[in-house]
Design a protein around this motif. Structure first.
Motif, mmCIF file in Angstrom:
data_model
loop_
_atom_site.group_PDB
_atom_site.id
_atom_site.type_symbol
_atom_site.label_atom_id
_atom_site.label_comp_id
_atom_site.label_asym_id
_atom_site.label_seq_id
_atom_site.Cartn_x
_atom_site.Cartn_y
_atom_site.Cartn_z
ATOM 1 N N ALA A 153 56.107 68.684 36.447
ATOM 2 C CA ALA A 153 57.157 67.684 36.683
ATOM 3 C C ALA A 153 57.807 67.251 35.370
ATOM 4 O O ALA A 153 59.024 67.042 35.309
ATOM 5 C CB ALA A 153 56.576 66.473 37.418
ATOM 6 N N LEU A 154 57.014 67.125 34.322
ATOM 7 C CA LEU A 154 57.582 66.746 33.031
ATOM 8 C C LEU A 154 58.513 67.829 32.506
ATOM 9 O O LEU A 154 59.588 67.534 31.968
ATOM 10 C CB LEU A 154 56.465 66.474 32.020
ATOM 11 C CG LEU A 154 56.936 66.023 30.638
ATOM 12 C CD1 LEU A 154 57.673 64.690 30.716
ATOM 13 C CD2 LEU A 154 55.764 65.920 29.674
ATOM 14 N N GLU A 155 58.135 69.074 32.656
ATOM 15 C CA GLU A 155 59.011 70.172 32.218
ATOM 16 C C GLU A 155 60.348 70.122 32.948
ATOM 17 O O GLU A 155 61.411 70.286 32.337
ATOM 18 C CB GLU A 155 58.315 71.508 32.468
ATOM 19 C CG GLU A 155 57.177 71.816 31.510
ATOM 20 C CD GLU A 155 56.491 73.128 31.840
ATOM 21 O OE1 GLU A 155 56.995 73.851 32.728
ATOM 22 O OE2 GLU A 155 55.458 73.425 31.218
ATOM 23 N N ARG A 156 60.300 69.905 34.265
ATOM 24 C CA ARG A 156 61.551 69.829 35.022
ATOM 25 C C ARG A 156 62.375 68.624 34.596
ATOM 26 O O ARG A 156 63.600 68.701 34.468
ATOM 27 C CB ARG A 156 61.243 69.764 36.523
ATOM 28 C CG ARG A 156 60.746 71.078 37.114
ATOM 29 C CD ARG A 156 60.716 71.025 38.632
ATOM 30 N NE ARG A 156 59.659 70.161 39.133
ATOM 31 C CZ ARG A 156 58.448 70.573 39.489
ATOM 32 N NH1 ARG A 156 58.137 71.866 39.396
ATOM 33 N NH2 ARG A 156 57.554 69.727 39.953
ATOM 34 N N LEU A 157 61.702 67.493 34.354
ATOM 35 C CA LEU A 157 62.402 66.276 33.938
ATOM 36 C C LEU A 157 63.134 66.489 32.624
ATOM 37 O O LEU A 157 64.314 66.137 32.484
ATOM 38 C CB LEU A 157 61.400 65.133 33.815
ATOM 39 C CG LEU A 157 61.928 63.798 33.281
ATOM 40 C CD1 LEU A 157 62.972 63.223 34.225
ATOM 41 C CD2 LEU A 157 60.789 62.808 33.083
ATOM 42 N N VAL A 158 62.454 67.064 31.651
ATOM 43 C CA VAL A 158 63.060 67.272 30.334
ATOM 44 C C VAL A 158 64.206 68.269 30.420
ATOM 45 O O VAL A 158 65.232 68.116 29.736
ATOM 46 C CB VAL A 158 61.985 67.733 29.337
ATOM 47 C CG1 VAL A 158 62.611 68.128 28.008
ATOM 48 C CG2 VAL A 158 60.942 66.635 29.128
ATOM 49 N N GLY A 169 66.444 63.803 26.279
ATOM 50 C CA GLY A 169 66.943 62.898 25.253
ATOM 51 C C GLY A 169 67.173 61.464 25.650
ATOM 52 O O GLY A 169 67.372 60.623 24.770
ATOM 53 N N THR A 170 67.180 61.119 26.937
ATOM 54 C CA THR A 170 67.426 59.725 27.292
ATOM 55 C C THR A 170 66.187 58.875 27.006
ATOM 56 O O THR A 170 65.070 59.389 26.907
ATOM 57 C CB THR A 170 67.793 59.589 28.776
ATOM 58 O OG1 THR A 170 66.672 60.004 29.562
ATOM 59 C CG2 THR A 170 68.995 60.441 29.131
ATOM 60 N N ALA A 171 66.397 57.567 26.919
ATOM 61 C CA ALA A 171 65.281 56.676 26.606
ATOM 62 C C ALA A 171 64.214 56.720 27.685
ATOM 63 O O ALA A 171 63.009 56.759 27.391
ATOM 64 C CB ALA A 171 65.803 55.248 26.436
ATOM 65 N N ALA A 172 64.628 56.710 28.959
ATOM 66 C CA ALA A 172 63.654 56.719 30.054
ATOM 67 C C ALA A 172 62.810 57.990 30.035
ATOM 68 O O ALA A 172 61.597 57.947 30.278
ATOM 69 C CB ALA A 172 64.373 56.577 31.391
ATOM 70 N N VAL A 173 63.434 59.113 29.735
ATOM 71 C CA VAL A 173 62.687 60.378 29.689
ATOM 72 C C VAL A 173 61.737 60.391 28.498
ATOM 73 O O VAL A 173 60.590 60.829 28.606
ATOM 74 C CB VAL A 173 63.667 61.574 29.637
ATOM 75 C CG1 VAL A 173 62.917 62.877 29.371
ATOM 76 C CG2 VAL A 173 64.431 61.667 30.950
ATOM 77 N N ARG A 174 62.172 59.889 27.371
ATOM 78 C CA ARG A 174 61.280 59.830 26.206
ATOM 79 C C ARG A 174 60.073 58.938 26.484
ATOM 80 O O ARG A 174 58.954 59.234 26.057
ATOM 81 C CB ARG A 174 62.050 59.328 24.985
ATOM 82 C CG ARG A 174 63.080 60.317 24.455
ATOM 83 C CD ARG A 174 63.776 59.780 23.220
ATOM 84 N NE ARG A 174 64.831 60.654 22.754
ATOM 85 C CZ ARG A 174 64.656 61.725 21.994
ATOM 86 N NH1 ARG A 174 63.430 62.048 21.617
ATOM 87 N NH2 ARG A 174 65.672 62.473 21.609
ATOM 88 N N ALA A 175 60.303 57.828 27.187
ATOM 89 C CA ALA A 175 59.180 56.941 27.518
ATOM 90 C C ALA A 175 58.191 57.631 28.449
ATOM 91 O O ALA A 175 56.974 57.444 28.318
ATOM 92 C CB ALA A 175 59.704 55.656 28.152
ATOM 93 N N ARG A 176 58.701 58.414 29.393
ATOM 94 C CA ARG A 176 57.800 59.170 30.280
ATOM 95 C C ARG A 176 57.010 60.200 29.482
ATOM 96 O O ARG A 176 55.812 60.384 29.712
ATOM 97 C CB ARG A 176 58.603 59.882 31.367
ATOM 98 C CG ARG A 176 59.324 58.969 32.311
ATOM 99 C CD ARG A 176 58.396 58.376 33.335
ATOM 100 N NE ARG A 176 59.106 57.450 34.197
ATOM 101 C CZ ARG A 176 58.626 56.908 35.269
ATOM 102 N NH1 ARG A 176 57.388 57.179 35.633
ATOM 103 N NH2 ARG A 176 59.328 56.059 36.004
#
Length: 467
Positions: A183-188, A193-200
């Motif tokens: 799921a993290l691979e798909r999210l990235v 680069g967004t703040a929410a993605v970096r926090a995840r």
């Protein structure tokens, strides 16, 4: 006369050509007529209001400001009263209730959120509604439900990046570390680069034990956050990471900056209490904890404050906090939320260990996360079943089995269990490791770790270590 007129016209043409050329160089449209020496003032869009900011944050899976959420909820409530078949407004209202409940630790918001989201679902099965139901399940710690709703949302809209973020929470709560990675691979890939993605990413890296990478990601998230509420939430996350590393002063700086940025960031206020207690500034720590619990009475904060009181020999004050913890767990259950993990941790350490084992076994069968493995192992140890406890303690701390997080508390639990079963060498190593990770991880358990480590002494040079 004719010659002068021709010269004037030629000069005018040269001026006009030069003006057009200058506009082209500057990137300005050459739309000015002769005599219009200045372009009209640019029209700027008005700044978005609190409700629009809150709606944008909720839609992007980012923390929203409490005043903006209140305005957004009032607007959407009025909208659905006037237009009861507006599925989109019902979905926005449900998502706003979820975020408000999460931010205020008020589980009474969750039944309202469920009614709004299920109304939206009856009107229109959209990815936003299914994702909202998944986020509600995460807030209630119903990770099987979060997985079910989140995967349904992903089937409808595979490219919707916010669904991947919710699924990371669901899979983490279920202890499915491979699914978290996917799921993290798909999210990235969908939203780098967004703040929410970096926090995840920071949260996942922390769970894997990649501490430096987690710090880098959350630092970047703070830098690119778009609203004060979002920035404060990531500062609080950075403070937790710093405290887990034993960096008390740095943690305190993060927590204080989070509160300056957003005074409603009460998790940061509890974090201040944690850091101040570790620094020996006990009076300030008690004040910070009490302020946090006045505004956001989370059961885990009541447990921390109770243990701080207990470490000071203030048993009656500790019992008040433990009673508050039980009250908040009951309120959570009334709102459909599952606080069995924190209640099991409390019962194992301060109450009925056998009852804690029963609660945590049921929790383990339903959602076998690393946190539940640690809590169940400790409950079994406290109930006199150290041999059985060791299996769960190893699972919580063994990176090969998913327990990669560098938690001083988890490692301490493992060391104490190993000591009980006679694995003294392993116990010594793990107790010392816990104190290296964070010498101030608990006002009750850190002193006990030092005491037992001293009792075990140094390993013998004449015989190989045991365990």
């Amino acid at each position: 006369m004719t010659i002068r007129l021709k010269r004037r016209r030629a000069g005018w043409r040269r001026w006009l050509i030069a003006s057009v050329a200058g506009c082209a160089v500057l990137g300005v449209a050459p739309s000015l007529l002769p005599g219009e020496l200045w372009p009209p003032a640019p029209v700027t869009a008005p700044a978005p209001g609190p409700a629009a900011l809150a709606r944008g944050a909720v839609a992007a899976g980012a923390p929203a400001a409490l005043p903006g959420l209140a305005v957004l909820i009032a607007e959407r409530e009025a909208r659905v009263r006037a237009h009861p078949r507006d599925a989109r407004s019902w979905a926005v209202l449900g998502a706003a209730y979820v975020e408000q409940g999460r931010r205020t630790a008020d589980p009474a918001r969750y039944p309202k959120a469920e009614r709004a989201l299920r109304t939206a679902l009856r009107l229109e099965e959209s990815p936003a509604v299914l994702e909202g139901l998944a986020a509600l399940a995460v807030a209630r710690r119903d990770f099987p439900g979060a997985k079910r709703w989140g995967e349904a949302a992903r089937r409808l809209a595979p490219e919707r990046w916010t669904t991947q973020a919710v699924l990371i929470d669901a899979y983490t709560g279920l202890g499915d570390h491979k699914a978290v990675g996917r799921a993290l691979e798909r999210l990235v890939k969908l939203r780098p680069g967004t703040a929410a993605v970096r926090a995840r990413k920071a949260a996942v890296y922390r769970d894997r034990g990649w501490r430096e990478d987690a710090v880098a990601q959350i630092t970047d998230a703070v830098a690119v956050a778009r609203t004060p509420a979002e920035r404060a939430a990531y500062l609080e996350q950075a403070g937790r990471l710093a405290f887990e590393r034993g960096e008390r002063e740095e943690a305190l700086r993060y927590f204080r900056e989070a509160l300056r940025t957003d005074p409603d960031q009460r998790a940061a206020q509890a974090g201040q209490g944690r850091a101040l207690a570790a620094l020996g500034r006990t009076s300030e720590a008690l004040t910070a904890y009490r302020a946090a619990l006045d505004r956001q009475p989370r059961p885990e904060d009541a447990l921390e404050l109770g243990e701080l009181y207990e470490s000071l020999g203030l048993g009656r004050a500790a019992r008040v906090q433990y009673d508050l913890l039980r009250e908040r767990v009951r309120a959570a259950a009334a709102g459909g939320a599952d606080e069995e993990l924190v209640l099991g941790r409390f019962e194992a350490a301060h109450g009925d260990a056998a009852a804690a084992v029963r609660r945590l076994r049921a929790e383990w069968r339903r959602q076998p996360s690393t946190a539940v493995a640690d809590a169940l192992g400790w409950a079994l140890y406290r109930d006199g079943r150290a041999g059985e406890a060791l299996e769960y303690a190893v699972r919580a701390t063994d990176g090969e089995r998913g327990g990669g997080v560098r938690s001083a508390a988890y490692v301490y639990h493992r060391g104490m269990i190993e000591r009980e079963v006679g694995r003294y060498g392993a116990a010594r190593r793990h107790l010392q490791e816990a104190l290296r990770i964070n010498p101030w991880f608990s006002p009750l358990d850190a002193p006990r770790a030092r005491e037992v480590s001293a009792e075990l002494g140094e390993p013998s040079v004449e015989s190989p270590p045991s365990g």
